[in-house]
Write a protein that holds these residues in place. Structure first.
Motif, PDB file in Angstrom:
ATOM      1  N   VAL A  74      -7.386   2.499  -7.045  1.00 10.73           N
ATOM      2  CA  VAL A  74      -8.372   2.480  -5.962  1.00 10.73           C
ATOM      3  C   VAL A  74      -9.622   3.286  -6.321  1.00 10.73           C
ATOM      4  O   VAL A  74      -9.528   4.424  -6.776  1.00 10.73           O
TER       5      VAL A  74
ATOM      6  N   THR B 112       0.475   0.225  -5.252  1.00  5.21           N
ATOM      7  CA  THR B 112      -0.724   1.060  -5.164  1.00  5.21           C
ATOM      8  C   THR B 112      -0.347   2.525  -5.337  1.00  5.21           C
ATOM      9  O   THR B 112       0.662   2.968  -4.787  1.00  5.21           O
TER      10      THR B 112
ATOM     11  N   PRO C  34      -8.187   8.826   0.335  1.00  5.39           N
ATOM     12  CA  PRO C  34      -9.311   8.096   0.958  1.00  5.39           C
ATOM     13  C   PRO C  34     -10.334   9.063   1.558  1.00  5.39           C
ATOM     14  O   PRO C  34     -10.311   9.333   2.752  1.00  5.39           O
TER      15      PRO C  34
ATOM     16  N   MET D  21     -10.639  -2.886   0.808  1.00  2.00           N
ATOM     17  CA  MET D  21      -9.485  -2.422   1.588  1.00  2.00           C
ATOM     18  C   MET D  21      -9.799  -2.266   3.065  1.00  2.00           C
ATOM     19  O   MET D  21     -10.723  -1.550   3.440  1.00  2.00           O
ATOM     20  N   GLY D  22      -9.022  -2.970   3.866  1.00  2.00           N
ATOM     21  CA  GLY D  22      -9.164  -2.820   5.306  1.00  2.00           C
ATOM     22  C   GLY D  22     -10.230  -3.739   5.889  1.00  2.00           C
ATOM     23  O   GLY D  22     -10.567  -3.625   7.053  1.00  2.00           O
TER      24      GLY D  22
ATOM     25  N   SER E  45      -1.657   5.952   1.647  1.00  2.00           N
ATOM     26  CA  SER E  45      -2.941   6.646   1.663  1.00  2.00           C
ATOM     27  C   SER E  45      -3.683   6.435   2.972  1.00  2.00           C
ATOM     28  O   SER E  45      -4.432   7.289   3.415  1.00  2.00           O
ATOM     29  N   PHE E  46      -3.464   5.258   3.570  1.00  2.00           N
ATOM     30  CA  PHE E  46      -4.148   5.008   4.829  1.00  2.00           C
ATOM     31  C   PHE E  46      -3.636   5.975   5.904  1.00  2.00           C
ATOM     32  O   PHE E  46      -4.421   6.539   6.661  1.00  2.00           O
TER      33      PHE E  46
ATOM     34  N   GLN F 195     -12.583   5.474  -5.155  1.00  2.00           N
ATOM     35  CA  GLN F 195     -13.007   6.321  -4.042  1.00  2.00           C
ATOM     36  C   GLN F 195     -14.374   6.920  -4.391  1.00  2.00           C
ATOM     37  O   GLN F 195     -15.023   6.464  -5.319  1.00  2.00           O
TER      38      GLN F 195
ATOM     39  N   GLY G 271     -11.779   1.701  -1.774  1.00  2.00           N
ATOM     40  CA  GLY G 271     -11.133   2.373  -0.656  1.00  2.00           C
ATOM     41  C   GLY G 271     -12.085   3.123   0.262  1.00  2.00           C
ATOM     42  O   GLY G 271     -13.272   3.291  -0.038  1.00  2.00           O
ATOM     43  N   ALA G 272     -11.514   3.541   1.380  1.00  2.00           N
ATOM     44  CA  ALA G 272     -12.204   4.392   2.366  1.00  2.00           C
ATOM     45  C   ALA G 272     -13.489   3.771   2.898  1.00  2.00           C
ATOM     46  O   ALA G 272     -14.478   4.456   3.166  1.00  2.00           O
TER      47      ALA G 272
ATOM     48  N   ASP H  40      -3.818   7.212  -3.605  1.00  2.00           N
ATOM     49  CA  ASP H  40      -5.207   7.674  -3.717  1.00  2.00           C
ATOM     50  C   ASP H  40      -5.583   8.531  -2.513  1.00  2.00           C
ATOM     51  O   ASP H  40      -4.915   8.492  -1.480  1.00  2.00           O
TER      52      ASP H  40
ATOM     53  N   VAL I  27     -13.184   1.558   5.579  1.00  2.00           N
ATOM     54  CA  VAL I  27     -12.892   1.208   6.977  1.00  2.00           C
ATOM     55  C   VAL I  27     -13.813   1.952   7.957  1.00  2.00           C
ATOM     56  O   VAL I  27     -14.384   1.327   8.857  1.00  2.00           O
TER      57      VAL I  27
ATOM     58  N   ASP J 175       0.873  -1.177   0.000  1.00  2.00           N
ATOM     59  CA  ASP J 175       0.000   0.000   0.000  1.00  2.00           C
ATOM     60  C   ASP J 175       0.911   1.228   0.000  1.00  2.00           C
ATOM     61  O   ASP J 175       2.097   1.149   0.304  1.00  2.00           O
ATOM     62  N   SER J 176       0.296   2.376  -0.315  1.00  2.00           N
ATOM     63  CA  SER J 176       1.079   3.545  -0.684  1.00  2.00           C
ATOM     64  C   SER J 176       1.254   4.605   0.393  1.00  2.00           C
ATOM     65  O   SER J 176       1.983   5.546   0.187  1.00  2.00           O
TER      66      SER J 176
HETATM   67  N1  GUN Z   1      -6.383   1.102   3.467  1.00  2.00           N
HETATM   68  C1  GUN Z   1      -7.622   1.216   3.982  1.00  2.00           C
HETATM   69  N2  GUN Z   1      -8.374   2.081   3.234  1.00  2.00           N
HETATM   70  C2  GUN Z   1      -7.582   2.505   2.241  1.00  2.00           C
HETATM   71  C3  GUN Z   1      -7.798   3.397   1.127  1.00  2.00           C
HETATM   72  O1  GUN Z   1      -8.862   3.978   0.924  1.00  2.00           O
HETATM   73  N3  GUN Z   1      -6.720   3.586   0.280  1.00  2.00           N
HETATM   74  C4  GUN Z   1      -5.513   2.954   0.481  1.00  2.00           C
HETATM   75  N4  GUN Z   1      -4.518   3.153  -0.400  1.00  2.00           N
HETATM   76  N5  GUN Z   1      -5.299   2.119   1.520  1.00  2.00           N
HETATM   77  C5  GUN Z   1      -6.317   1.904   2.384  1.00  2.00           C
END
Ligand code: GUN
Ligand code: ZN
Length: 645
Positions: A157, A116, A121, A219-220, A87-88, A159, A185-186, A119, A188, A84-85
């Motif tokens: 990702v 990744t 989130p 994701m998550g 972004s979290f 969004q 994404g987003a 992005d 969680v 992952d990049s």
């Molecule tokens: N991990 C949990 N949610 C996200 C998200 O929206 N984007 C990224 N890159 N990682 C995540």
């Protein structure tokens, strides 16, 4: 790099191919903390892991080691690695000290299998305007990343916050890019606060625009409670930091929810930890030992659930599993109920025949795609004079003259033809001719109806147009008050030719009954069951009725008849010239050779394989639905039947 192997609803099992090996999906990717990991996740069944490139990048020691030895060496895992990049961290802390091009190039350099882009989130509930602005940045970064990557596969990702139109927009734009996977994404914050209804909207509006050929990653999502539901919405990958985060907090995962160690009298499962230790022994331990043991339990139940989900997809019982899992929490059940709003989307992917029977587990089962699909057919095809009876024993129909009594009608029962239709749960209205066809025959519901089921049947019957008579028993069961009761009897004997023609129409569409079966067909029955087995015209076999689902398997003669009697593209899969000789030999058709097909084809359907000029080459069984056939470039699409052409 992604092949679909079996399907159920929007869910699929598949194989994701990477330079470091293959991954069976749906798959759970344990989150590995670089530099801190002490648990060997491979031992629990992890075929792929995910780690955070931003954490590695920010720490000079980890960064040097990753550049020197590669990310696989750094985290000591020789299978596929996703990164992952950062972004979290962006969503948690509001800022990151890295730019998209740096972190994408870095992931490529350290040899990750799947990287990744950075992005944005966007959290739930923000304004449409802000969500759109951030989606545009996310899209721009996904596009740029294609220039920065050299060899790794790319995650792009989706969004769009809690705005379904923006999720669709983002997904449809990403679908245009030559990337390999799509995280959603987003989500969680939605899962943490049990907002599963909004989760379903976010996921399904994303999935509706994503190419079926690419794996989707929720994701998550690391709680096993959600795996079945997410898989049924078409998610192929999950990542779990939950196994360790919950363990640090003395919480044990299960498919029914979460247990706090302090409340446990009994250990909740049969894994090694739960059988070797009591709750009080765990409570008395050093924090680190306890954390590792709870994490072990958490990994155990998470991977067990992933295996169960894959088996359920293969069996065709995923929705029964989802219905069971969603009873763990009212918010989950609400999420599942919301899924029925997307039934037209699921219908495009749902096989018409599956290995397992349809079980009614509660009123939500009435919202399932199989019911919707059948009722669409009923609405279009059931006409004229109908006698509606309540269910007796299955099969409803008889091969010898027999009758159901207890009828009363609004009009005196007139002479002439009355078609008999059985009202039953969950499929509503079933013409006698179809009572041995999947899923109508292969279904079961409690013999005592619940209120919703009763309401459902009553509405269906009251909606029928034309001349309808209703059995007295059914009227009283459903509380239908009809004026002018008359009594009578209806015949449950079904003529073979009527039966096979209606099944053909149900299976292959309008006109197929006459196309396949001339008036003078000859029918052979099974000596054991008395059911129809083979149907001939003279000495020529037209088709066989498959015992497992009551649907037809075409012989070469049957295929020719269906081909002659219907117009292109009905039931057809058209292949290119390169593939033509192979299809003629009876070899399976690969997705990449398909140039066109009937939109209505679903996995499991009997199809006609033709060339670009609609010349019949072979017949076979579809392994994918129409949209997948057109989109996938890997793997088999039609299992061809041998010869005769
Ligand atoms: N991990 C949990 N949610 C996200 C998200 O929206 N984007 C990224 N890159 N990682 C995540
Ligand atoms: Zn356990």
């Amino acid at each position: 790099m992604f092949e679909i192997r079996s399907k159920d609803n929007l869910g699929r099992t598949g194989v994701l191919k990477t330079e470091h090996g293959e991954v069976r999906t749906p798959a759970l990717m344990p989150v590995i903390h670089p530099g801190k990991q002490t648990i060997d996740v491979k031992r629990f069944g992890a075929e792929i892991v995910i780690t955070n490139a931003y954490i590695i990048y920010r720490n000079p020691e980890l960064r040097d080691e990753a550049l020197r030895r590669g990310v696989h060496g750094l985290i000591n895992f020789d299978g596929p690695v996703m990164t992952d990049s950062g972004s979290f961290q962006l969503s948690e802390y509001g800022d990151v000290e890295v730019e998209n091009h740096e972190i994408v190039r870095f992931q490529d350099e350290i040899g990750t299998d799947i990287g990744t882009s950075l992005d944005i989130p966007t959290p739930p509930g923000v304004s449409h305007r802000r969500a759109l602005e951030e989606v545009e940045i996310t899209l721009q970064r996904a596009r740029e990343s294609l220039e920065y990557r050299e060899r790794m596969m790319l995650n792009a990702v989706v969004q769009g916050s809690t705005h379904p139109d923006l999720r669709r927009y983002c997904a449809s734009q990403l679908a245009e890019l030559p990337v390999e996977l799509h995280p959603i994404g987003a989500v969680v914050p939605l899962m943490e606060s049990y907002r599963y209804r909004e989760l379903v909207d976010a996921v399904l509006s994303s999935v509706s625009e994503l190419p079926p050929s690419r794996p989707r990653h929720l994701m998550g999502a690391g709680h096993p409670m959600i795996f079945a539901l997410a898989a049924s919405m078409g998610c192929d990958l999950f990542d779990s930091a939950a196994y360790i985060l919950y363990a640090e907090d003395d919480r044990l995962l299960s498919t029914e929810g979460t247990y706090k160690l302090e409340n446990l009298q009994e250990m909740p499962c049969s894994c090694r930890v739960c059988t070797d230790y009591t709750p009080s022994e765990l409570r008395g331990m050093e924090a680190e030992d306890r954390r590792n043991l709870i994490a072990e339990h958490n990994l155990h139940v998470s991977f067990a659930e992933i295996r169960k989900v894959r088996q359920a997809i293969y069996d065709g019982s995923l929705m029964e599993l989802v219905e069971e899992r969603c009873r763990a929490h009212p918010r989950l059940l609400e999420g599942y109920r919301r899924m029925s709003a997307y039934v037209e989307l699921s219908e495009r992917f749902e096989p018409r025949s599956k290995r397992s029977a349809f079980f009614y587990t509660g009123p939500e089962s009435l919202g399932r795609v199989e019911v919707h699909r059948h009722l669409q057919w009923v609405k279009k095809n059931l006409k004229g004079r109908m006698a509606i009876a309540g269910p007796s024993r299955k099969p409803y129909s008889s091969t010898l003259p027999s009758s159901i009594s207890g009828f009363r009608s609004m009009k005196p029962q007139a002479d002439g033809e009355w078609s008999v239709v059985v009202a039953d749960v969950p499929f509503g209205l079933i013409p006698l001719e179809l009572d041995q066809v999947y899923p109508l025959a292969q279904s079961d519901a409690p013999g005592i109806m619940d209120l919703e089921a009763r309401h459902f049947l009553r509405e269906l019957i009251l909606d029928l147009e034309g001349d309808v008579i209703i059995s007295e028993d059914l009227c009283s069961e459903l509380g239908l008050q009809l004026p002018h009761p008359y009594s009578g009897e209806v015949e449950t004997y079904v003529d073979d030719l009527d039966r096979i023609r209606m099944i053909a129409e149900y299976q292959f569409g309008e006109g197929a009954g006459d196309a396949l079966f001339p008036d003078d067909v000859r029918i052979e029955r099974s000596r054991n069951t008395g059911k129809i087995r083979h149907i001939y015209s003279g000495e020529k076999l037209i088709c066989t009725m498959r015992a497992s689902d009551g649907l037809f398997v075409l012989s070469a003669e049957g295929a020719r008849r269906l081909h002659d009697g219907t117009a292109y593209p009905r039931c057809r899969v058209a292949v290119n010239e390169e593939s033509e000789p192979f299809a003629r030999e009876g070899r399976s058709v690969f997705a990449k050779f398909i140039i066109d097909c009937d939109n209505n084809i679903r996995a499991g359907d009997e199809v006609l394989i033709v060339n670009a000029h609609d010349e019949l080459l072979a017949t076979g069984r579809a392994l994918l639905c129409a949209e997948e056939m057109m989109d996938l470039n890997h793997g088999q699409a039609v299992k061809t039947r041998k010869g005769g052409f």
